[in-house]
Design an enzyme around this catalytic site. Structure first.
Site, PDB file in Angstrom:
ATOM      1  N   ASP A  58     -10.656   2.656  -3.310  1.00 35.14           N
ATOM      2  CA  ASP A  58     -11.051   1.337  -2.793  1.00 35.14           C
ATOM      3  C   ASP A  58     -12.474   0.990  -3.207  1.00 35.14           C
ATOM      4  OD1 ASP A  58      -8.665   1.544  -1.470  1.00 35.14           O
ATOM      5  OD2 ASP A  58      -9.524   1.435   0.547  1.00 35.14           O
ATOM      6  N   ASP A 101       0.832  -1.205   0.000  1.00 34.83           N
ATOM      7  CA  ASP A 101       0.000   0.000   0.000  1.00 34.83           C
ATOM      8  C   ASP A 101       0.869   1.259   0.000  1.00 34.83           C
ATOM      9  OD1 ASP A 101      -2.370   1.439   0.059  1.00 34.83           O
ATOM     10  OD2 ASP A 101      -3.250   0.227   1.651  1.00 34.83           O
TER      11      ASP A 101
END
Ligand code: GLA
Length: 380
Positions: free
Chosen positions: A191, A130
């Protein structure tokens, strides 16, 4: 301090160790320098469905624990999930290029080599890396590259799943050619959530950026529109069909985030649909694109091996009932899909052979609101 002891101090080892579990095939040929992900990665990931729930006292069945991951792994074995792409279960892990993960756990910054080595020693097969808590765009770029090189140096085959372009966009346009040299797949956009709004926004982003992102995808490197949320709460049946069909057209990694212990037979059949998965996993490895949008109906297409094409028609009109849509066969597949004719099979929402169509013919379909009709056109 070694990463292992840092993580232990956080009392987070179990969650990190089992934070994601993935399944995919090992390719025969080398594409990028690590030779992995020759077709899009497939598997299961806990994030969208289970997030970071660590309260195992109150919620023992849905907290992030060894039990949850082992239950999913056992179901993948016993419920036919593994057969879909039968090269065995592999283990994935999550870390972050910055000082902390998005949820505030320790990041890898300054520890790329020791972390890569630790993951390799633990037998990890995929790293989802990430991009939270980076203090500059240089840090972001250098970090993603350094971790890629560090993974290579371990000598273990580890698929490298990046979020580099997603975190690059606010600063400048990502250089996808470069990203492809370092990552096996890369997230571009926000997301996914368990909602039609979210799935729709991912499709809209993808089509409006397709000139930049479609050609760069191919064996060894894929655009990642994020997880499949099929089998959860937020999508209607037609919307689940749309997600499955379009993730196949987009050559997307198929990472489910759902509860395999409680999934409807219908959602399970959709996720295990071998014909649709074959489109996603087509060895030619060309990503599809939106061909046109007319009157709230989008037509997407994807070239497949053996001169076949996949075509998806999405009805984005959210008022009224099913709509009829007629397409001219000659407008599909860059005019080449059906010369002189082709066999058309409808794969979704249910499978049926539509028969032979000539280059000059029209095809009439009926598409539910927010649903998709997915076709396969095979050259004769
Ligand atoms: C970011 C990622 C998600 C998920 C979470 C975990 O938001 O984009 O896919 O991994 O972090 O905190």
């Amino acid at each position: 301090m070694k990463l292992k002891s840092r993580v232990l101090q956080q009392g987070f080892l179990l969650a990190l160790r089992f934070v994601s579990l993935v399944l995919w095939s090992f390719p025969g040929a080398r594409a990028l320098d690590n030779g992995l992900a020759m077709t899009p990665t497939m598997g299961w990931l806990h994030w969208e469905r289970f997030m970071c729930n660590l309260d195992c006292q109150e919620e023992p069945d849905s907290c992030i624990s060894e039990k949850l991951f082992m239950q999913m792994a056992e179901l993948m074995e016993s419920e036919g999930w593994k057969d879909v792409h039968s090269k065995g279960l592999k283990l994935g892990i999550y870390a972050d290029v910055g000082n902390k993960t998005c949820a505030g756990f320790p990041g890898s910054f300054g520890h790329y080599d020791i972390d890569a080595k630790t993951f390799a020693d633990w037998g990890v097969d995929l790293l989802k890396f990430d991009g939270c808590y980076c203090d500059s765009v240089e840090h972001l770029e250098k970090g993603y590259k350094r971790m890629s090189l560090a993974l290579n140096r371990t000598g273990r085959s580890i698929v490298y799943s990046c979020e580099w372009p997603l975190y690059m966009w606010p600063f400048r346009k990502p250089n996808y050619t470069e990203i492809r040299q370092y990552c096996n797949h890369w997230r571009n956009f926000e997301d996914v959530y368990d909602s039609w709004q979210s799935v729709k926004s991912i499709l809209a982003w993808t089509s409006s950026n397709q000139k930049r992102i479609v050609d760069v995808a191919g064996p060894g490197g894929w655009n990642d529109p994020d997880m499949l949320v099929i089998g959860n709460f937020g999508l209607s049946w037609d919307q689940q069909v749309t997600q499955m069909a379009l993730w196949a057209i987009m050559a997307a990694p198929l990472l489910m985030s759902n509860d395999l212990r409680h999934i409807s037979p219908q959602a399970k059949a959709l996720l295990q649909d071998k014909d649709v998965i074959a489109i996603n996993q087509d060895p030619l490895g060309k990503q599809g694109y939106r061909l046109r949008k007319e009157d709230n109906i989008e037509v997407w297409e994807r070239p497949l091996s053996d001169l076949a094409w996949a075509v998806a028609m999405v009805n984005l009109q959210e008022i009224g009932g099913p709509r009829f849509h007629t397409i001219s066969i000659a407008s599909l597949g860059q005019g080449l899909a059906c010369i002189p004719d082709c066999m058309i099979t409808q794969l979704l929402p249910e499978k049926k052979k539509l028969g032979f169509y000539q280059w000059t013919s029209d095809l009439k379909t009926k598409i539910n609101p927010t649903g998709t009709v997915l076709l396969r056109l095979a050259a004769t």
